[in-house]
Design a protein around this motif. Structure first.
Motif, short mmCIF file in Angstrom:
data_model
loop_
_atom_site.label_atom_id
_atom_site.label_comp_id
_atom_site.label_asym_id
_atom_site.label_seq_id
_atom_site.Cartn_x
_atom_site.Cartn_y
_atom_site.Cartn_z
N VAL A 1 -8.09 9.75 -8.80
CA VAL A 1 -8.76 8.61 -8.14
C VAL A 1 -9.46 7.73 -9.18
N ARG A 2 -10.18 8.35 -10.12
CA ARG A 2 -10.87 7.57 -11.16
C ARG A 2 -9.87 6.78 -11.99
N GLN A 3 -8.76 7.40 -12.33
CA GLN A 3 -7.75 6.71 -13.13
C GLN A 3 -7.15 5.56 -12.34
N GLN A 4 -6.89 5.76 -11.06
CA GLN A 4 -6.29 4.73 -10.22
C GLN A 4 -7.24 3.54 -10.09
N SER B 1 0.52 16.65 -9.23
CA SER B 1 0.79 15.81 -10.41
C SER B 1 2.11 15.06 -10.25
N THR B 2 3.12 15.74 -9.71
CA THR B 2 4.42 15.11 -9.53
C THR B 2 4.35 13.96 -8.54
N GLU B 3 3.66 14.15 -7.43
CA GLU B 3 3.58 13.11 -6.41
C GLU B 3 2.68 11.97 -6.86
N PHE B 4 1.57 12.29 -7.54
CA PHE B 4 0.69 11.23 -8.04
C PHE B 4 1.43 10.32 -9.03
N ALA B 5 2.34 10.91 -9.80
CA ALA B 5 3.07 10.13 -10.80
C ALA B 5 3.99 9.10 -10.17
N LYS B 6 4.34 9.27 -8.90
CA LYS B 6 5.23 8.31 -8.23
C LYS B 6 4.50 7.01 -7.87
N VAL B 7 3.16 7.07 -7.80
CA VAL B 7 2.38 5.92 -7.34
C VAL B 7 2.09 4.99 -8.51
N PRO B 8 2.37 3.69 -8.38
CA PRO B 8 2.01 2.75 -9.45
C PRO B 8 0.52 2.83 -9.77
N SER B 9 0.19 2.67 -11.02
CA SER B 9 -1.18 2.92 -11.47
C SER B 9 -2.19 1.94 -10.90
N ASP B 10 -1.75 0.76 -10.44
CA ASP B 10 -2.69 -0.23 -9.90
C ASP B 10 -2.54 -0.41 -8.39
N ARG C 1 0.83 -1.20 0.00
CA ARG C 1 0.00 0.00 0.00
C ARG C 1 0.87 1.25 0.00
N TRP C 2 0.39 2.28 -0.68
CA TRP C 2 1.06 3.57 -0.72
C TRP C 2 0.30 4.58 0.14
N MET C 3 1.04 5.56 0.61
CA MET C 3 0.46 6.63 1.41
C MET C 3 0.78 7.97 0.75
N GLY D 1 -6.56 -0.34 -8.94
CA GLY D 1 -6.15 0.08 -7.61
C GLY D 1 -7.33 0.56 -6.79
N SER D 2 -7.07 0.91 -5.56
CA SER D 2 -8.12 1.44 -4.69
C SER D 2 -7.56 2.66 -3.95
N VAL D 3 -8.46 3.56 -3.60
CA VAL D 3 -8.05 4.79 -2.90
C VAL D 3 -8.98 4.99 -1.71
N ASP D 4 -8.38 5.06 -0.53
CA ASP D 4 -9.12 5.37 0.69
C ASP D 4 -8.70 6.74 1.18
#
Length: 750
Positions: A486-489, A453-462, A435-437, A494-497
Motif C-alpha cells: 500500500v505504501r509503495q502504491q 506478491s504475484t497478484e500485487f505485481a499485476k497491478v500498475p504501480s500508479d 480502477r483495479w480490484m 495510486g490510491s488504495v481503498d
C-alpha cells in the motif's frame, strides 16, 4: 399447555426410553432381563464364540486366550463400562498388533503388555480425555480397519490353503503362488464352504437368519471335517480354560519398543471402543455412553485379561450391533454372554478341539474383507480424502498398524491445513474503469506471501485499487506485506481503498497475537444494535462501518435498481425500532415497499398515508403480495389492552385498533390459538390485530381490484422478538413457516 414447536418457549423434552435405566421395581427389572436380555445374550454368545476362537488363532496366541478375553470382556467391561449395550471382547482390529507383539516379545510378555495397556486406559479414563480420542479423522479409522482386514485376509488365505501365515503382508503376497501349488484340498474345501455360507447367509429366509451366520458356517465346516476324510488340521486346546490361566512375564529387550507396543495397544483399543460406543448410541434412544467410564471399564478388563492370559479386550461393533438388534435392554445381556462363553469353555472344551483351522480361516477372511467397506471408499472419494484412505491402508498393510495410522493422521492433518489456511487472491482491472480490484478470501498467513506478491505485481504501480478482504485470519507477516505494498502504491501516485467484509480486520492486526475471527462476529456487527458507549455519534459510526464492510457488497445490487424499483411486496409493519423488515424476511434492497406506523394499523375509515402508499404500490409498482406484520411486546397494543391514556394524538390513533380488542374479548380463534401456544394477553391482542388489519385490507377497494385482476395475495405475520421467530397469522389460527416455504398448520394451535 406444553407446545411441541417453536411458537412458544421450549420446554424440557421427555427423556427417551433408557435401556440402562435403573428405575422400576426389582421384579420389573427381572422380568425385563428374562424377556429381553437373556435371549439377546444367547444370540451374542453364538456370534462371539467362533469370532473369539478365530481371532486367537489369527493372532498366534493360545486358543484359550480368545475365550478368556471374551469372558472378561463380557462380564467385567459389561459391568464397569460406560456404554449400556456395548459388548466387549477380543477384536479383529488388534489382531495384527498382537501378532507382532507375540512375534517380538513372546506370549507371556504380551500378556504383561496387555496389563500395562489396561492401566494406561484407566489413566486415560480418570484424566477425562476420552473424547479427545474421537478427534481422530474418521477416514483414518476407516482405512485402519480396512488395512487390518486386508492383512487378516492375506494371513488366513494361507491357513485356508493348508499352510501357515507369514510374518509380513509382503511375504504373504509373494508366497501365495507357491502356497497355491501345494494347497491342501481338504482345508481349502472346508474354508470355501465356510466362506460360501458366510457370504450367502443374508439371502436365506428370515426365519433361518435368526441363527447367526458365523455359527452356522463354523458348525458346517466342523461337521464336514468329522464326516469327510479331509485330513484338515484342527484347533489344539491344551487342557481346560482354567489350565490356560497363567501370570504374565516382564518383557525382555528394549524398553522403548515395549513402551511403544503398550501405547499402541492402549490407543487402538481405546479408539476402537469409543468409536464402537458412538455407533451403538446411534442404534438406540436410551442412555448415552459415558466415555470416561467406558475407558476405565475397558482398561480394567484388559488388566484382568492380561493377568489371566487373555487377549486384549475392546468394544466390538459386530457383537454390539447384534446385541442391540437382538433386543437387549440393559448391561445384563453383555454380562450373560460372557457367562455363557465361560460355561461352554469349561463344560464343552472337547467340542472346541473339533473345529478345523480352515473353518476359522474362512470365517476370518470374510470378516477381514467386510472391514473394507465400499461406502467408506465412496465417502472418502466424495470428501476428497481418498489419498489419505489409500496411503493409510498401504501403511497398515506393508509397514505396521501404528506407522500406517501415524502416516495417515499426518497426511490428513496436512490436507486439513491446506484446506483451512489456503487463501484465494485475485487481481483484475474493473471492466470499463481504470480502477483495479484485488480480492483476498480465506485465511491470510505467511503461507500466502508468494501468492500475494504475484497478484500485487499485476497491478500498475500508479493505479487506484480497491482491496476487498473476506478474511477470517490475518497474521502479522501478511499484514506487513499488504501494508508495504500500500505504501509503495501510494508513493507512486495510486490510491488504495479497503473493503473489509471478513471478520479479521487490518486495524486489529497489530493489536495482539493473531487469532481466528469467526463469521458470527461479522453478522453480529451487521445485524446487532449500536454500541452507544463506543461512539459519540452512532449514526456516523454506523455509516463509516457500512462503507468499510458491506457497501461494496450492496453496490452491485443497487446499481441494478438505480433507475427504477420493482418490489415484490407491500409490507406494513409497526414503527417499533426492534422490527427490521429486511432482516426478518431475508430480503434486500428493492424487495419490500415498506410502510410503518404505530401498531401496524389500516384504518377502516381511511388514512391518507396508508391509502397513498397502497395506491402507489398496487397501481404503479404492481406488487404481488401485501403483508401486515405485528410483533410481540407491542407498546401500542399494550396501551390499548390496559386502557391507559397515552396522550390525545396517540389515543385518537389507537381508536382505529379498538375493533381488534373487541374481537379478542369475543374469543377470536387467533387469540385462542395464541393462548394455547403460551403467549400472553398483549401478544394475543397483537396477533388478532394482524388478522383484523388483513380483513380491513381485503375490503379496501384498491386491494380487492388487485386481488381480482392480478391474484395479489394478502397475509399476516407476527414477529416474536424473544425467539426471533416469524409466525403466520391465518384467519382462524397460527401457522409455522417451514424451511421449504411450505406451511404446516399445527392442530394444537388452531
Amino acid at each position: 399447555m406444553a407446545v411441541t414447536n417453536d411458537l412458544a418457549p421450549p420446554t424440557a423434552a421427555s427423556a427417551p426410553t433408557d435401556p440402562g435405566h435403573d428405575s422400576g421395581s426389582m421384579s420389573d427389572r427381572l422380568r425385563s432381563i428374562l424377556r429381553h436380555d437373556v435371549p439377546a445374550s444367547i444370540v451374542v454368545f453364538l456370534v462371539a464364540l467362533p469370532l473369539s476362537l478365530g481371532i486367537a488363532v489369527a493372532s498366534g496366541a493360545p486358543v484359550a486366550a480368545g475365550l478368556i478375553a471374551a469372558v472378561i470382556g463380557g462380564i467385567v467391561a459389561g459391568l464397569m463400562g460406560g456404554s449400556v449395550l456395548q459388548v466387549s471382547g477380543p477384536a479383529a482390529g488388534l489382531t495384527v498388533v498382537v501378532a507382532e507383539s507375540i512375534n517380538q516379545f513372546g506370549w507371556k510378555a504380551t500378556c504383561f503388555i496387555v496389563v500395562a495397556a489396561g492401566v494406561l486406559q484407566i489413566l486415560f479414563g480418570l484424566s477425562r480425555i476420552a473424547r479427545a480420542a474421537l478427534a481422530v479423522a474418521p477416514v483414518v479409522v476407516h482405512a485402519m480397519l480396512a488395512g487390518i482386514g486386508i492383512t487378516i485376509a492375506l494371513q488366513q488365505i494361507h491357513v485356508l490353503l493348508g499352510g501357515s501365515s507369514h510374518s509380513s503382508a509382503w511375504k504373504n503376497i509373494t508366497q501365495l503362488p507357491e502356497q497355491l501349488m501345494s494347497l491342501h484340498g481338504g482345508d481349502a474345501f472346508i474354508g470355501a464352504v465356510v466362506i460360501a455360507i458366510m457370504l450367502g447367509w443374508k439371502y436365506v429366509p428370515a426365519k433361518l437368519r435368526v441363527i447367526p451366520g458365523p455359527l452356522v458356517a463354523v458348525f458346517a465346516g466342523t461337521m464336514l471335517a468329522m464326516v469327510l476324510p479331509t485330513g484338515a488340521e484342527r484347533i489344539v486346546l491344551n487342557g481346560s480354560l482354567f489350565d490356560a490361566i497363567g501370570l504374565p512375564a516382564v518383557p525382555s529387550g528394549g524398553l522403548s519398543a515395549v513402551l511403544l507396543m503398550i501405547l499402541t495397544i492402549a490407543l487402538i483399543a481405546s479408539v476402537e471402543s469409543l468409536l464402537s460406543a458412538v455407533a451403538v448410541d446411534k442404534m438406540h434412544t436410551g442412555k448415552r455412553t459415558n466415555f470416561d467410564r467406558e475407558l476405565v471399564g475397558q482398561g480394567t478388563a484388559n488388566v484382568l485379561s492380561g493377568l489371566l492370559g487373555g487377549l486384549p479386550v475392546t468394544g466390538v461393533i459386530v457383537r454390539s450391533a447384534t446385541n442391540v438388534q437382538a433386543g437387549a435392554r440393559s448391561r445384563a445381556s453383555a454380562v450373560l454372554h460372557g457367562v455363557w462363553i465361560l460355561v461352554f469353555s469349561v463344560a464343552l472344551a472337547a467340542v472346541v478341539q473339533q473345529i478345523p483351522k480352515a473353518a476359522l480361516a474362512g470365517l476370518l477372511i470374510v470378516i477381514g474383507i467386510q472391514l473394507v467397506k465400499l461406502a467408506h471408499i465412496r465417502l472418502a472419494r466424495r470428501t476428497g480424502d481418498l489419498l489419505v484412505y489409500a496411503v493409510t491402508i498401504l501403511g497398515v498393510v506393508f509397514l505396521n498398524l501404528l506407522e500406517g495410522v501415524l502416516i495417515g493422521l499426518a497426511l490428513a492433518f496436512g490436507l486439513l491445513l491446506w484446506r483451512v489456511v489456503r487463501v484465494a487472491i485475485n487481481a483484475r482491472q474493473i471492466p470499463g474503469s481504470q480502477r483495479w480490484m484485488i480480492t483476498i478470501d480465506g485465511s491470510c498467513t505467511f503461507l500466502a506471501l508468494p501468492k500475494l506478491s504475484t497478484e500485487f505485481a499485476k497491478v500498475p504501480s500508479d493505479a487506484d485499487v480497491t482491496v476487498e478482504m473476506t478474511v477470517d485470519f490475518l497474521d502479522h507477516a501478511a499484514f506487513e506485506a499488504i501494508e508495504d505494498w500500500v505504501r509503495q502504491q501510494e508513493s507512486n501516485g495510486g490510491s488504495v481503498d479497503f473493503v473489509e467484509i471478513g471478520s479479521a480486520r487490518m486495524a486489529h492486526a497489530t493489536a495482539g497475537p493473531p487469532s481466528r475471527s469467526f463469521g458470527r462476529a461479522v453478522w453480529t456487527d451487521i445485524l446487532g444494535p449500536w454500541r452507544r458507549d463506543e461512539h459519540a455519534d452512532p449514526i456516523q459510526a454506523g455509516v463509516a462501518a457500512y462503507h468499510r464492510s458491506h457497501a461494496h457488497v450492496v453496490r452491485p445490487h443497487l446499481d441494478e435498481l438505480r433507475d427504477s424499483q420493482d418490489p415484490d411486496s407491500f409490507f406494513l409493519t409497526c414503527a417499533d425500532s426492534r422490527i427490521v423488515p429486511n432482516m426478518i424476511t431475508n430480503s434486500g434492497p428493492g424487495d419490500l415497499f415498506t410502510v410503518r406506523n404505530v401498531g401496524n394499523l389500516v384504518p377502516a375509515v381511511g388514512d391518507p398515508s396508508v391509502d397513498a402508499a397502497l395506491a402507489f404500490a398496487l397501481e404503479e409498482l404492481n406488487v404481488r403480495s401485501i403483508v401486515v406484520c405485528g410483533h410481540s411486546s407491542c407498546g401500542a397494543m399494550g396501551a390499548l389492552h390496559s386502557g391507559a391514556h397515552a396522550g390525545p394524538d396517540i389515543d385518537k390513533w389507537l381508536a382505529h385498533a379498538r375493533p381488534s380488542l373487541d374481537r379478542v374479548r369475543r374469543g377470536h380463534p387467533v387469540a385462542v390459538a395464541a393462548a394455547r401456544a403460551g403467549f400472553g394477553e398483549v401478544d394475543q391482542l397483537s396477533m388478532v390485530n394482524v388478522a383484523v388489519q388483513v380483513e380491513n385490507l381485503q375490503r379496501h377497494p384498491a386491494v380487492r381490484k388487485a386481488v381480482a385482476e392480478r391474484g395479489v395475495t394478502v397475509s399476516g405475520l407476527f414477529f416474536d422478538i424473544a425467539s426471533a421467530r416469524v409466525i403466520e397469522v391465518t384467519e382462524d389460527g397460527l401457522a409455522h413457516i417451514e424451511d421449504d416455504a411450505g406451511q404446516h398448520i399445527l392442530p394444537e394451535l388452531v
